[in-house]
Design a protein around this motif. Structure first.
Motif, PDB file in Angstrom:
ATOM      1  N   UNK A  14     -39.812 -15.352  38.467  1.00 19.03           N
ATOM      2  CA  UNK A  14     -39.303 -13.792  38.778  1.00 19.03           C
ATOM      3  C   UNK A  14     -39.619 -13.301  40.253  1.00 19.03           C
ATOM      4  N   UNK A  15     -40.882 -13.511  40.594  1.00 20.31           N
ATOM      5  CA  UNK A  15     -41.268 -13.122  41.902  1.00 20.31           C
ATOM      6  C   UNK A  15     -40.235 -13.901  42.874  1.00 20.31           C
ATOM      7  N   UNK A  16     -40.155 -15.155  42.802  1.00 17.75           N
ATOM      8  CA  UNK A  16     -39.251 -15.851  44.000  1.00 17.75           C
ATOM      9  C   UNK A  16     -37.717 -15.354  43.764  1.00 17.75           C
ATOM     10  N   UNK A  17     -37.337 -15.346  42.507  1.00 20.30           N
ATOM     11  CA  UNK A  17     -35.811 -14.704  42.694  1.00 20.30           C
ATOM     12  C   UNK A  17     -35.737 -13.279  43.013  1.00 20.30           C
ATOM     13  N   UNK A  18     -36.805 -12.153  42.951  1.00 16.91           N
ATOM     14  CA  UNK A  18     -36.551 -11.173  43.463  1.00 16.91           C
ATOM     15  C   UNK A  18     -36.683 -11.307  44.926  1.00 16.91           C
ATOM     16  N   UNK A  19     -37.485 -11.964  45.596  1.00 21.82           N
ATOM     17  CA  UNK A  19     -37.550 -12.126  47.018  1.00 21.82           C
ATOM     18  C   UNK A  19     -36.498 -12.823  47.378  1.00 21.82           C
TER      19      UNK A  19
ATOM     20  N   UNK B 121     -33.245 -19.348  39.737  1.00 22.13           N
ATOM     21  CA  UNK B 121     -31.770 -19.192  39.881  1.00 22.13           C
ATOM     22  C   UNK B 121     -31.300 -18.096  38.800  1.00 22.13           C
ATOM     23  N   UNK B 122     -31.877 -18.002  37.697  1.00 22.21           N
ATOM     24  CA  UNK B 122     -31.426 -16.882  36.651  1.00 22.21           C
ATOM     25  C   UNK B 122     -32.162 -15.689  36.864  1.00 22.21           C
TER      26      UNK B 122
ATOM     27  N   UNK C  54     -35.038  -7.670  28.613  1.00 28.03           N
ATOM     28  CA  UNK C  54     -34.483  -8.711  28.231  1.00 28.03           C
ATOM     29  C   UNK C  54     -34.331  -9.843  28.920  1.00 28.03           C
ATOM     30  N   UNK C  55     -34.256  -9.713  30.398  1.00 28.13           N
ATOM     31  CA  UNK C  55     -34.343 -10.795  31.190  1.00 28.13           C
ATOM     32  C   UNK C  55     -35.659 -11.810  31.227  1.00 28.13           C
ATOM     33  N   UNK C  56     -36.636 -10.958  31.238  1.00 33.44           N
ATOM     34  CA  UNK C  56     -37.890 -11.683  31.222  1.00 33.44           C
ATOM     35  C   UNK C  56     -38.038 -12.160  29.780  1.00 33.44           C
ATOM     36  N   UNK C  57     -37.465 -11.671  28.956  1.00 37.57           N
ATOM     37  CA  UNK C  57     -37.670 -12.433  27.612  1.00 37.57           C
ATOM     38  C   UNK C  57     -36.809 -13.632  27.402  1.00 37.57           C
TER      39      UNK C  57
END
Length: 274
Positions: A91-96, A155-156, A193-196
């Protein structure tokens, strides 16, 4: 009743029949699995689809074959640790990748996605040598580390973060919030919901992981549930009753996780595809 109304009713009936057939085909393996867990091996191989009286016998045979409780704890520990760390990293990588500006960002991201095309069988030997040199063989750490940063999850998450307004992030920076506060308090909260959805994917991937644990796990005390199922299925004499019972036990955590987070999973998948 006119011909058009009869035609519509006929179409609905055909549609419901087709859906019913698909549902029956889908749930048949689960029905066979549940009934097989209560029958003897002979009954399972003969195709019996009724509940039997051998559940206790199958459980006793399964316990005598392996320490089921220890194996279950091993799989649960590996899966939960892996899911938590993997979701955090991806999630941190996708955010970055989505919210930070950099000249080589897209190149690095493309190379990262390109790694999805490399089959795991081509990575096994290098990973095994690295784990051996690091003295991590026959440890749960060796099972967890190699696949923590999953390209698909990166990617997600990046696709999901595209819909998050950048203006809110910039406003938080102006107010003096640091990057960790912005991510963990401002970004994560409305994207549960995305994290779930990502957590369900990571949980199922690691819980069903077989090939890599087979390579690095070398003692029965460190075994996972997939390795237990493999050993039961590849024995000289396969007791299908206890094998079916073991499959039921291995399926329960996935069913519980998916059913409890089904709504969030659907919302997360739909949100990432917009």
């Amino acid at each position: 009743m006119c011909i058009r109304d009869r035609y519509r009713i006929f179409k609905k009936v055909l549609l419901h029949i087709a859906l019913l057939i698909v549902v029956l085909i889908s749930i048949f393996p689960f029905i066979w699995m549940l009934t097989g867990a209560t029958n003897k091996s002979v009954d399972v191989t003969s195709g019996a689809l009724h509940f039997g009286k051998s559940l206790g016998e199958n459980w006793a045979n399964l316990q005598s074959s392996a320490n089921v409780f220890l194996v279950f704890l091993n799989s649960m520990k590996i899966t939960l640790i892996y899911t938590f760390i993997s979701i955090l990293i991806c999630s941190i990588a996708g955010y970055g990748f989505e919210k930070y500006r950099s000249k080589g960002k897209n190149i690095v991201y493309s190379l990262f996605l390109f790694s999805m095309m490399i089959p795991f069988s081509a990575q096994m030997i290098p990973l095994f040598k690295m784990a051996s040199k690091a003295n991590m063989l026959n440890s749960h750490t060796a099972v967890i580390l190699p696949t923590l940063a999953m390209p698909f999850l990166v990617f997600f998450f990046r696709q999901s973060f595209q819909s998050y307004p950048t203006e809110l992030i910039e406003a938080a920076r102006i107010d003096g919030a640091n990057e960790f506060t912005i991510f963990f308090r401002l970004v994560m909260a409305p994207m549960k919901s995305t994290f779930a959805a990502g957590a369900i994917y990571a949980f199922m991937k690691q819980w069903n992981n077989y090939l890599w644990p087979l390579i690095v796990i070398q003692t029965n005390e460190k075994k996972t549930f997939t390795l237990l199922l493999s050993s039961l299925a590849s024995a000289y004499y396969v007791d299908y009753g206890q094998l079916m019972l073991a499959i039921v036990l291995a399926t329960i955590p996935i069913i519980i996780v998916f059913l409890t987070m089904q709504k969030q999973f659907v919302e997360g998948i739909v949100g990432s595809s917009k």
